[in-house]
Scaffold this active site. Structure first.
Site, PDB file in Angstrom:
ATOM      1  N   LYS A  13       0.824  -1.095  -0.311  1.00  0.00           N
ATOM      2  CA  LYS A  13       0.233   0.242  -0.093  1.00  0.00           C
ATOM      3  C   LYS A  13       1.141   1.157   0.220  1.00  0.00           C
ATOM      4  O   LYS A  13       0.702   2.648  -0.681  1.00  0.00           O
ATOM      5  CB  LYS A  13      -0.936  -0.047   0.947  1.00  0.00           C
ATOM      6  CG  LYS A  13      -2.212  -0.816   1.141  1.00  0.00           C
ATOM      7  CD  LYS A  13      -2.669  -0.688   2.441  1.00  0.00           C
ATOM      8  CE  LYS A  13      -2.655  -0.562   3.512  1.00  0.00           C
ATOM      9  NZ  LYS A  13      -1.695  -1.915   4.499  1.00  0.00           N
ATOM     10  N   ARG A  85      -9.505   1.274   8.843  1.00  0.00           N
ATOM     11  CA  ARG A  85      -9.405  -0.315   8.688  1.00  0.00           C
ATOM     12  C   ARG A  85     -10.043  -0.894   9.490  1.00  0.00           C
ATOM     13  O   ARG A  85     -10.197  -2.199  10.098  1.00  0.00           O
ATOM     14  CB  ARG A  85      -7.274  -0.119   9.920  1.00  0.00           C
ATOM     15  CG  ARG A  85      -6.509   0.489   9.528  1.00  0.00           C
ATOM     16  CD  ARG A  85      -5.357  -0.930   9.326  1.00  0.00           C
ATOM     17  NE  ARG A  85      -4.491  -1.105   9.977  1.00  0.00           N
ATOM     18  CZ  ARG A  85      -3.387  -0.581   9.100  1.00  0.00           C
ATOM     19  NH1 ARG A  85      -3.432   0.600   8.566  1.00  0.00           N
ATOM     20  NH2 ARG A  85      -2.092  -0.802  10.097  1.00  0.00           N
ATOM     21  N   ARG A 124      11.285  -5.618   4.900  1.00  0.00           N
ATOM     22  CA  ARG A 124      11.512  -3.960   3.975  1.00  0.00           C
ATOM     23  C   ARG A 124      12.130  -3.295   4.914  1.00  0.00           C
ATOM     24  O   ARG A 124      12.702  -3.431   6.199  1.00  0.00           O
ATOM     25  CB  ARG A 124       9.888  -3.886   5.018  1.00  0.00           C
ATOM     26  CG  ARG A 124       9.414  -2.592   4.847  1.00  0.00           C
ATOM     27  CD  ARG A 124       7.582  -2.514   4.816  1.00  0.00           C
ATOM     28  NE  ARG A 124       7.674  -2.744   5.833  1.00  0.00           N
ATOM     29  CZ  ARG A 124       6.399  -2.662   6.071  1.00  0.00           C
ATOM     30  NH1 ARG A 124       5.222  -1.992   4.869  1.00  0.00           N
ATOM     31  NH2 ARG A 124       5.219  -2.467   6.853  1.00  0.00           N
ATOM     32  N   ARG A 155      11.054  -1.403  10.517  1.00  0.00           N
ATOM     33  CA  ARG A 155      10.188  -0.793  12.212  1.00  0.00           C
ATOM     34  C   ARG A 155      10.029  -1.382  12.690  1.00  0.00           C
ATOM     35  O   ARG A 155      10.266  -2.626  12.340  1.00  0.00           O
ATOM     36  CB  ARG A 155       8.932  -0.718  10.902  1.00  0.00           C
ATOM     37  CG  ARG A 155       8.707   0.448  10.125  1.00  0.00           C
ATOM     38  CD  ARG A 155       7.671   0.313   9.013  1.00  0.00           C
ATOM     39  NE  ARG A 155       6.619  -0.374   9.593  1.00  0.00           N
ATOM     40  CZ  ARG A 155       5.046   0.265   8.924  1.00  0.00           C
ATOM     41  NH1 ARG A 155       4.950   0.314   7.812  1.00  0.00           N
ATOM     42  NH2 ARG A 155       3.820  -0.492  10.018  1.00  0.00           N
ATOM     43  N   ARG A 166      -1.047  -8.919  13.003  1.00  0.00           N
ATOM     44  CA  ARG A 166      -0.658  -7.378  12.006  1.00  0.00           C
ATOM     45  C   ARG A 166      -1.920  -8.213  11.248  1.00  0.00           C
ATOM     46  O   ARG A 166      -2.544  -7.607  10.919  1.00  0.00           O
ATOM     47  CB  ARG A 166       0.047  -6.798  11.571  1.00  0.00           C
ATOM     48  CG  ARG A 166       0.113  -5.419  12.313  1.00  0.00           C
ATOM     49  CD  ARG A 166       1.815  -5.223  12.661  1.00  0.00           C
ATOM     50  NE  ARG A 166       2.028  -4.370  11.266  1.00  0.00           N
ATOM     51  CZ  ARG A 166       3.424  -4.407  10.459  1.00  0.00           C
ATOM     52  NH1 ARG A 166       4.106  -5.374  10.821  1.00  0.00           N
ATOM     53  NH2 ARG A 166       3.316  -3.882   9.435  1.00  0.00           N
TER      54      ARG A 166
HETATM   55  P1  AMP Z   1       0.964   0.977   8.835  1.00  0.00           P
HETATM   56  O1  AMP Z   1       1.574   1.248   8.406  1.00  0.00           O
HETATM   57  O2  AMP Z   1      -0.260   1.316   7.985  1.00  0.00           O
HETATM   58  O3  AMP Z   1       0.888  -0.236   8.922  1.00  0.00           O
HETATM   59  O4  AMP Z   1      -0.048   1.510  10.258  1.00  0.00           O
HETATM   60  C1  AMP Z   1       1.389   0.793  11.414  1.00  0.00           C
HETATM   61  C2  AMP Z   1       0.214   1.044  12.918  1.00  0.00           C
HETATM   62  O5  AMP Z   1      -0.051   2.660  13.004  1.00  0.00           O
HETATM   63  C3  AMP Z   1      -0.936  -0.150  13.035  1.00  0.00           C
HETATM   64  O6  AMP Z   1      -0.254  -1.292  13.130  1.00  0.00           O
HETATM   65  C4  AMP Z   1      -1.875   0.763  13.829  1.00  0.00           C
HETATM   66  O7  AMP Z   1      -0.856   0.310  15.220  1.00  0.00           O
HETATM   67  C5  AMP Z   1      -1.616   2.298  14.016  1.00  0.00           C
HETATM   68  N1  AMP Z   1      -2.616   2.848  12.598  1.00  0.00           N
HETATM   69  C6  AMP Z   1      -2.044   2.722  11.166  1.00  0.00           C
HETATM   70  N2  AMP Z   1      -3.559   2.912  11.118  1.00  0.00           N
HETATM   71  C7  AMP Z   1      -4.631   3.150  11.937  1.00  0.00           C
HETATM   72  C8  AMP Z   1      -5.556   2.760  11.375  1.00  0.00           C
HETATM   73  N3  AMP Z   1      -5.952   3.509  10.319  1.00  0.00           N
HETATM   74  N4  AMP Z   1      -6.694   2.689  12.941  1.00  0.00           N
HETATM   75  C9  AMP Z   1      -5.969   2.003  13.872  1.00  0.00           C
HETATM   76  N5  AMP Z   1      -4.501   2.654  14.323  1.00  0.00           N
HETATM   77  C10 AMP Z   1      -3.416   2.511  12.850  1.00  0.00           C
END
Ligand code: AMP
Length: 211
Positions: A13, A85, A124, A155, A166
């Protein structure tokens, strides 16, 4: 252009949103990036959400909505990466869109099997200087690149345990949103196991085709 990118972690994404944003001039809004920036700032809010992030759990809806709303209001052309989400976030997005009298053009779901996702996530790396995302094996920085990436970082939540958590959260809470957008005829599904450029082409094609 107003699109939502759905898909599990590792489906690409962030990479795709970056490419489309560059090509189409739409703002890339990544709630994950906002979460990581808040944590890095050391603010009280950042400290309160760090554990959710590191464990691979969702940050509470009210916090994430409060964080992303200003960016949504600011631009009229955007790609949402990582939001919504769950269903309550999708409903909140509908309310925010109604407030600014805007509509979503498409929700694009990137599809890939879990074992491929785990492989991608564990390789990554992010350039600390540019924020660009690479993969040690599949998408390294080209040797002739003029970019100075500085150190590459992994990360915090790309540990094996957090990756597994996740994906679980994705299947339980986020994947049902495909039905939410299919019911409105704005869902497009794209095979994310293809090469990076092929996936970008498919996304752009599906957005152009959407009503
Ligand atoms: P990502 O980079 O999109 O994988 O997001 C990393 C982390 O940020 C996720 O595992 C959540 O802890 C938090 N996060 C990101 N977007 C959301 C969302 N829309 N709702 C809740 N937590 C989020």
């Amino acid at each position: 252009m107003r699109i939502v990118l759905l898909g599990p972690q590792g489906a690409g994404k962030g990479t795709q949103a970056q490419r489309i944003s560059r090509e189409k001039g739409a703002k890339h809004i990544s709630t994950g990036d906002l979460v990581r920036a808040e944590i890095k700032s050391g603010s009280e809010l950042g400290q309160s959400i760090k554990d959710y992030n590191d464990r691979g759990d969702l940050v509470p809806d009210e916090i994430i909505i409060e964080m992303m709303k200003p960016y949504l209001d600011e631009a009229d052309s955007w790609i949402l990466d990582g939001f919504p989400r769950n269903e309550s976030q999708a409903e909140a997005l509908d309310r925010m869109l109604a407030e600014i009298e805007a509509e979503l053009d498409a929700a694009v779901a990137l599809e890939a099997p879990d074992d491929l996702l785990v492989e991608r996530l564990s390789g990554r790396r992010t350039s600390e200087a540019t924020g660009n995302i690479y993969h040690v094996e599949y998408d390294p920085l080209p040797e002739d690149s003029e970019e100075d990436p500085g150190p590459f970082v992994q990360r915090e939540d790309d540990s094996e345990e957090s990756i597994r958590r996740r994906l679980e959260v994705y299947h339980e809470q986020t994947e049902p949103l495909k039905g939410y957008y299919a019911d409105r005829d704005i869902l497009a599904q794209v095979d994310a196991t293809q090469g990076i450029s092929e996936v970008t082409d498919d996304i752009l094609e599906s957005v152009e085709k959407s009503p």
